[in-house]
Design an enzyme around this catalytic site. Structure first.
Site, PDB file in Angstrom:
ATOM      1  N   GLY A  36       9.454  71.696 -39.960  1.00 24.40           N
ATOM      2  CA  GLY A  36       8.276  70.919 -39.590  1.00 24.40           C
ATOM      3  C   GLY A  36       8.571  69.424 -39.545  1.00 24.40           C
ATOM      4  N   SER A 130      -2.537  65.478 -48.779  1.00 26.90           N
ATOM      5  CA  SER A 130      -2.865  64.655 -47.618  1.00 26.90           C
ATOM      6  C   SER A 130      -3.975  63.680 -48.003  1.00 26.90           C
ATOM      7  N   SER A 131      -4.020  62.553 -47.303  1.00 26.04           N
ATOM      8  CA  SER A 131      -5.046  61.549 -47.617  1.00 26.04           C
ATOM      9  C   SER A 131      -6.457  62.049 -47.327  1.00 26.04           C
ATOM     10  N   CYS A 132      -6.581  63.185 -46.630  1.00 24.20           N
ATOM     11  CA  CYS A 132      -7.933  63.704 -46.337  1.00 24.20           C
ATOM     12  C   CYS A 132      -8.587  64.332 -47.561  1.00 24.20           C
ATOM     13  N   TYR A 159      -9.537  72.305 -45.276  1.00 23.94           N
ATOM     14  CA  TYR A 159      -8.132  71.931 -45.528  1.00 23.94           C
ATOM     15  C   TYR A 159      -8.039  71.055 -46.783  1.00 23.94           C
ATOM     16  N   LYS A 163      -5.986  71.553 -50.356  1.00 22.22           N
ATOM     17  CA  LYS A 163      -5.047  70.562 -50.899  1.00 22.22           C
ATOM     18  C   LYS A 163      -5.451  70.120 -52.310  1.00 22.22           C
ATOM     19  N   ASN A 188      -1.459  59.556 -42.630  1.00 19.74           N
ATOM     20  CA  ASN A 188      -1.109  60.216 -41.360  1.00 19.74           C
ATOM     21  C   ASN A 188       0.355  59.942 -41.005  1.00 19.74           C
ATOM     22  N   HIS A 202      -1.951  65.909 -33.842  1.00 20.94           N
ATOM     23  CA  HIS A 202      -2.539  64.660 -34.335  1.00 20.94           C
ATOM     24  C   HIS A 202      -2.542  63.609 -33.220  1.00 20.94           C
ATOM     25  N   ARG A 210       0.220  62.195 -23.670  1.00 21.40           N
ATOM     26  CA  ARG A 210      -0.766  61.937 -22.602  1.00 21.40           C
ATOM     27  C   ARG A 210      -0.388  60.712 -21.779  1.00 21.40           C
ATOM     28  N   ARG A 232      -6.888  54.163 -38.821  1.00 17.88           N
ATOM     29  CA  ARG A 232      -5.936  55.070 -39.463  1.00 17.88           C
ATOM     30  C   ARG A 232      -4.667  54.301 -39.830  1.00 17.88           C
TER      31      ARG A 232
HETATM   32  N1  LIG Z   1       1.415  65.559 -40.207  1.00 16.34           N
HETATM   33  C1  LIG Z   1       0.674  64.719 -40.914  1.00 16.34           C
HETATM   34  O1  LIG Z   1       0.132  63.730 -40.363  1.00 16.34           O
HETATM   35  C2  LIG Z   1       0.473  64.928 -42.375  1.00 16.34           C
HETATM   36  C3  LIG Z   1       1.019  66.014 -43.054  1.00 16.34           C
HETATM   37  N2  LIG Z   1       0.795  66.136 -44.402  1.00 16.34           N
HETATM   38  C4  LIG Z   1       1.300  67.286 -45.145  1.00 16.34           C
HETATM   39  O2  LIG Z   1       2.701  67.397 -45.021  1.00 16.34           O
HETATM   40  C5  LIG Z   1       3.086  68.763 -45.057  1.00 16.34           C
HETATM   41  C6  LIG Z   1       3.929  69.082 -43.841  1.00 16.34           C
HETATM   42  O3  LIG Z   1       3.183  68.786 -42.679  1.00 16.34           O
HETATM   43  P1  LIG Z   1       3.899  68.683 -41.251  1.00 16.34           P
HETATM   44  O4  LIG Z   1       5.352  68.597 -41.438  1.00 16.34           O
HETATM   45  O5  LIG Z   1       3.184  67.635 -40.495  1.00 16.34           O
HETATM   46  O6  LIG Z   1       3.524  70.079 -40.629  1.00 16.34           O
HETATM   47  P2  LIG Z   1       4.295  70.881 -39.491  1.00 16.34           P
HETATM   48  O7  LIG Z   1       3.257  71.683 -38.790  1.00 16.34           O
HETATM   49  O8  LIG Z   1       5.136  69.978 -38.699  1.00 16.34           O
HETATM   50  O9  LIG Z   1       5.247  71.862 -40.301  1.00 16.34           O
HETATM   51  C7  LIG Z   1       4.711  72.847 -41.106  1.00 16.34           C
HETATM   52  C8  LIG Z   1       5.818  73.754 -41.580  1.00 16.34           C
HETATM   53  O10 LIG Z   1       5.209  74.770 -42.384  1.00 16.34           O
HETATM   54  C9  LIG Z   1       5.802  76.005 -42.045  1.00 16.34           C
HETATM   55  N3  LIG Z   1       4.817  77.064 -42.179  1.00 16.34           N
HETATM   56  C10 LIG Z   1       3.546  77.097 -41.735  1.00 16.34           C
HETATM   57  N4  LIG Z   1       2.972  78.295 -42.011  1.00 16.34           N
HETATM   58  C11 LIG Z   1       3.925  79.016 -42.641  1.00 16.34           C
HETATM   59  C12 LIG Z   1       3.971  80.322 -43.169  1.00 16.34           C
HETATM   60  N5  LIG Z   1       2.891  81.133 -43.120  1.00 16.34           N
HETATM   61  N6  LIG Z   1       5.111  80.758 -43.728  1.00 16.34           N
HETATM   62  C13 LIG Z   1       6.194  79.953 -43.789  1.00 16.34           C
HETATM   63  N7  LIG Z   1       6.219  78.706 -43.335  1.00 16.34           N
HETATM   64  C14 LIG Z   1       5.099  78.243 -42.753  1.00 16.34           C
HETATM   65  C15 LIG Z   1       6.254  75.907 -40.601  1.00 16.34           C
HETATM   66  O11 LIG Z   1       7.354  76.765 -40.450  1.00 16.34           O
HETATM   67  P3  LIG Z   1       7.923  77.288 -39.012  1.00 16.34           P
HETATM   68  O12 LIG Z   1       8.281  76.047 -38.256  1.00 16.34           O
HETATM   69  O13 LIG Z   1       9.094  78.095 -39.355  1.00 16.34           O
HETATM   70  O14 LIG Z   1       6.803  78.056 -38.382  1.00 16.34           O
HETATM   71  C16 LIG Z   1       6.601  74.427 -40.487  1.00 16.34           C
HETATM   72  O15 LIG Z   1       7.957  74.234 -40.739  1.00 16.34           O
HETATM   73  C17 LIG Z   1       1.792  69.578 -45.113  1.00 16.34           C
HETATM   74  O16 LIG Z   1       1.527  69.928 -46.432  1.00 16.34           O
HETATM   75  C18 LIG Z   1       0.754  68.603 -44.630  1.00 16.34           C
HETATM   76  O17 LIG Z   1      -0.495  68.870 -45.187  1.00 16.34           O
HETATM   77  C19 LIG Z   1       0.088  65.219 -45.120  1.00 16.34           C
HETATM   78  C20 LIG Z   1      -0.444  64.134 -44.488  1.00 16.34           C
HETATM   79  C21 LIG Z   1      -0.327  63.903 -43.075  1.00 16.34           C
HETATM   80  C1  LIG Z   2      -3.454  63.834 -41.179  1.00 17.84           C
HETATM   81  C2  LIG Z   2      -4.898  64.145 -41.015  1.00 17.84           C
HETATM   82  O1  LIG Z   2      -5.129  64.592 -39.682  1.00 17.84           O
HETATM   83  C3  LIG Z   2      -6.470  64.979 -39.330  1.00 17.84           C
HETATM   84  O2  LIG Z   2      -7.344  63.959 -39.534  1.00 17.84           O
HETATM   85  P1  LIG Z   2      -7.395  62.646 -38.683  1.00 17.84           P
HETATM   86  O3  LIG Z   2      -6.916  61.517 -39.500  1.00 17.84           O
HETATM   87  O4  LIG Z   2      -8.743  62.488 -38.119  1.00 17.84           O
HETATM   88  O5  LIG Z   2      -6.253  62.855 -37.593  1.00 17.84           O
HETATM   89  P2  LIG Z   2      -6.065  62.927 -36.022  1.00 17.84           P
HETATM   90  O6  LIG Z   2      -4.717  62.392 -35.810  1.00 17.84           O
HETATM   91  O7  LIG Z   2      -6.343  64.268 -35.471  1.00 17.84           O
HETATM   92  O8  LIG Z   2      -7.182  61.954 -35.396  1.00 17.84           O
HETATM   93  C4  LIG Z   2      -7.254  60.593 -35.742  1.00 17.84           C
HETATM   94  C5  LIG Z   2      -8.259  59.871 -34.870  1.00 17.84           C
HETATM   95  O9  LIG Z   2      -7.719  59.781 -33.558  1.00 17.84           O
HETATM   96  C6  LIG Z   2      -8.696  60.173 -32.608  1.00 17.84           C
HETATM   97  N1  LIG Z   2      -8.037  60.664 -31.397  1.00 17.84           N
HETATM   98  C7  LIG Z   2      -8.078  60.054 -30.191  1.00 17.84           C
HETATM   99  N2  LIG Z   2      -7.439  60.780 -29.269  1.00 17.84           N
HETATM  100  C8  LIG Z   2      -6.942  61.861 -29.936  1.00 17.84           C
HETATM  101  C9  LIG Z   2      -6.165  62.968 -29.496  1.00 17.84           C
HETATM  102  O10 LIG Z   2      -5.823  63.118 -28.332  1.00 17.84           O
HETATM  103  N3  LIG Z   2      -5.826  63.882 -30.449  1.00 17.84           N
HETATM  104  C10 LIG Z   2      -6.209  63.738 -31.766  1.00 17.84           C
HETATM  105  N4  LIG Z   2      -5.825  64.672 -32.670  1.00 17.84           N
HETATM  106  N5  LIG Z   2      -6.972  62.690 -32.187  1.00 17.84           N
HETATM  107  C11 LIG Z   2      -7.326  61.777 -31.273  1.00 17.84           C
HETATM  108  C12 LIG Z   2      -9.516  61.213 -33.342  1.00 17.84           C
HETATM  109  O11 LIG Z   2     -10.772  61.406 -32.723  1.00 17.84           O
HETATM  110  C13 LIG Z   2      -9.614  60.573 -34.728  1.00 17.84           C
HETATM  111  O12 LIG Z   2     -10.633  59.605 -34.747  1.00 17.84           O
HETATM  112  C14 LIG Z   2      -6.880  66.108 -40.208  1.00 17.84           C
HETATM  113  O13 LIG Z   2      -6.131  67.197 -39.870  1.00 17.84           O
HETATM  114  C15 LIG Z   2      -6.712  65.786 -41.675  1.00 17.84           C
HETATM  115  O14 LIG Z   2      -6.852  66.940 -42.428  1.00 17.84           O
HETATM  116  C16 LIG Z   2      -5.409  65.127 -42.000  1.00 17.84           C
HETATM  117  O15 LIG Z   2      -4.841  65.308 -43.048  1.00 17.84           O
END
Ligand SMILES: NC(=O)C1=CN([C@@H]2O[C@H](COP(=O)(O)OP(=O)(O)OC[C@H]3O[C@@H](n4cnc5c(N)ncnc54)[C@H](OP(=O)(O)O)[C@@H]3O)[C@@H](O)[C@H]2O)C=CC1
Ligand SMILES: C[C@H]1O[C@H](OP(=O)(O)OP(=O)(O)OC[C@H]2O[C@@H](n3cnc4c(=O)[nH]c(N)nc43)[C@H](O)[C@@H]2O)[C@@H](O)[C@@H](O)C1=O
Length: 344
Positions: A36, A130-132, A159, A163, A188, A202, A210, A232
């Site tokens: 991931g 996560s900050s949410c 979610y 967490k 984020n 996200h 886009r 954000r």
């Molecule tokens: N992205 C963000 O903006 C933020 C992320 N986080 C947290 O960071 C952590 C990682 O997020 P991120 O890297 O973005 O997420 P990704 O979606 O990029 O990666 C998630 C990973 O989890 C694995 N996974 C999901 N479901 C399963 C399952 N059922 N069994 C085994 N593995 C699984 C996937 O494995 P595979 O690829 O093999 O399917 C993948 O490698 C999470 O806890 C998230 O909440 C916190 C704040 C912000």
């Molecule tokens: C990491 C965090 O991520 C999520 O929360 P979020 O902070 O709202 O994250 P987001 O990236 O999806 O959106 C941020 C802002 O951006 C705007 N926005 C504009 N245009 C697009 C767009 O095209 N896609 C998305 N996704 N958002 C868009 C959107 O409307 C919002 O105002 C949760 O999963 C939460 O659980 C969490 O942990």
């Protein structure tokens, strides 16, 4: 299963300089979610620091929602350290559309992993939240003490509750079994290896894609979800990985710790930065039928800074390097459920 073979005996988790358990390159580290966005960055960071025994498994190899499979995997690999970066993750619309899966999958993944860690002798663990987790209208910047002081943002409350349960599991294991497990709450994230799905991603990867497609097609208008006014904070995932390694080396407390930059921007400002980096100069339209989510989500990062860590990637540099990575990997971009080729 992916492993870098270990030549070492079980880990030494003696106290490090800051009083916490030391993280050393001879330890076997299981990065759950190693493909991931966050997990792959942690894997890179550990490899670069000379960790020679890294363990990971894809969801196809080990479905972490399956308790038996998770237990078998941890009992057979016996890691010294576990980083819980596996989760069902998505942007605002995915969270709002699939709350049942975001709650159930995440509860199961983290409960299975942390139970297995405790039962099979994992000496050190870091759980990623996560900050949410913080209240929708928390005072800004958000201190760790804001947890459970107000109502959550409804687009991601399922979610967030999962967490929060994860933080509680870390605290409970510490209290009952005395293990030095910790949790960290990132803001984020963005960077190489992100999910570039058009709908379920996200904002950062969604807009990179886009604007890139608008430049290729010559579109003069790009639609941004919501009003563009929410604020954000964005952390490059290499900074996240560096912070997590730092915390494993230096932090040992039941209280969670925020991981961010301490700087936020409006979504409009973010869109303008991405458009500029991509080289597209048309009009922005705002689709207010899409949710804004929480109005502001800026973390107070003084606890982490006080320990001596600070980020090194500016937003502009991070967007530029992520766009370079995106254009260099168009034939294998990750979307919701796999890899696709995007127009070049
Ligand atoms: N992205 C963000 O903006 C933020 C992320 N986080 C947290 O960071 C952590 C990682 O997020 P991120 O890297 O973005 O997420 P990704 O979606 O990029 O990666 C998630 C990973 O989890 C694995 N996974 C999901 N479901 C399963 C399952 N059922 N069994 C085994 N593995 C699984 C996937 O494995 P595979 O690829 O093999 O399917 C993948 O490698 C999470 O806890 C998230 O909440 C916190 C704040 C912000
Ligand atoms: C990491 C965090 O991520 C999520 O929360 P979020 O902070 O709202 O994250 P987001 O990236 O999806 O959106 C941020 C802002 O951006 C705007 N926005 C504009 N245009 C697009 C767009 O095209 N896609 C998305 N996704 N958002 C868009 C959107 O409307 C919002 O105002 C949760 O999963 C939460 O659980 C969490 O942990």
């Amino acid at each position: 299963m992916t492993t870098i073979p270990s030549s070492t005996t079980p880990a030494d988790l003696s106290l490090g300089q800051a009083g916490g358990p030391r993280l050393t390159p001879d330890q076997k580290v299981y990065v759950a979610g190693h493909r991931g966005l966050a997990g792959s960055a942690v894997w890179r960071a550990l490899s670069n620091r000379g960790f020679g025994s890294l363990v990971g498994a894809t969801s196809a190899e080990v479905d972490l929602r399956d308790r038996g499979a998770t237990m078998d995997f941890v009992s057979s690999t016996r890691p010294d350290v576990m980083i819980v970066a596996a989760a069902r993750v998505g942007g605002i619309l995915a969270n709002d559309s699939y709350p049942a899966e975001f709650l159930s999958d995440n509860l199961r993944i983290q409960v299975n992993l942390m139970d297995a860690a405790q039962q099979f002798g994992v000496g050190r663990l870091l759980f990623l939240g996560s900050s949410c987790i913080y209240p929708k209208f928390a005072e800004q910047p958000i201190q760790e003490s804001a947890l459970l002081t107000g109502a959550l943002e409804p687009t991601n409350d399922a979610y967030a509750i999962a967490k929060i349960a994860g933080i509680m599991q870390v605290q409970s294991i510490r209290k009952q079994y005395g293990l030095p497990y910790i949790s960290a709450m990132p803001t984020n994230l963005y960077g190489p290896g992100d999910n570039f799905d058009a709908t379920n991603s996200h904002v950062m990867p969604a807009l990179i894609r886009r604007f890139h497609e608008a430049r290729l097609t010559g579109a003069r208008e790009v639609t941004i979800w919501g009003s563009g006014t929410p604020r954000r904070e964005f952390l490059h995932v290499d900074d996240l990985a560096s912070a997590l390694v730092f915390l494993l080396e230096n932090y040992d407390s039941p209280e969670t710790i925020n991981v961010g930059t301490g700087i936020d921007v409006t979504i409009r400002e973010l869109a303008e930065t991405i458009a500029d980096v991509v080289g597209w100069d048309g009009r922005l339209a705002f689709d207010t039928s899409k949710p804004d989510g929480t109005p502001r989500k800026l973390l107070d990062v003084s606890r982490l800074r006080g320990l001596g860590w600070s980020p090194s990637v500016s937003l502009r540099d991070g967007v530029e390097s992520t766009y370079r990575w995106f254009t260099g990997n168009l034939d294998s971009i990750r979307v919701e459920d796999g890899l696709v080729g995007l127009p070049q």
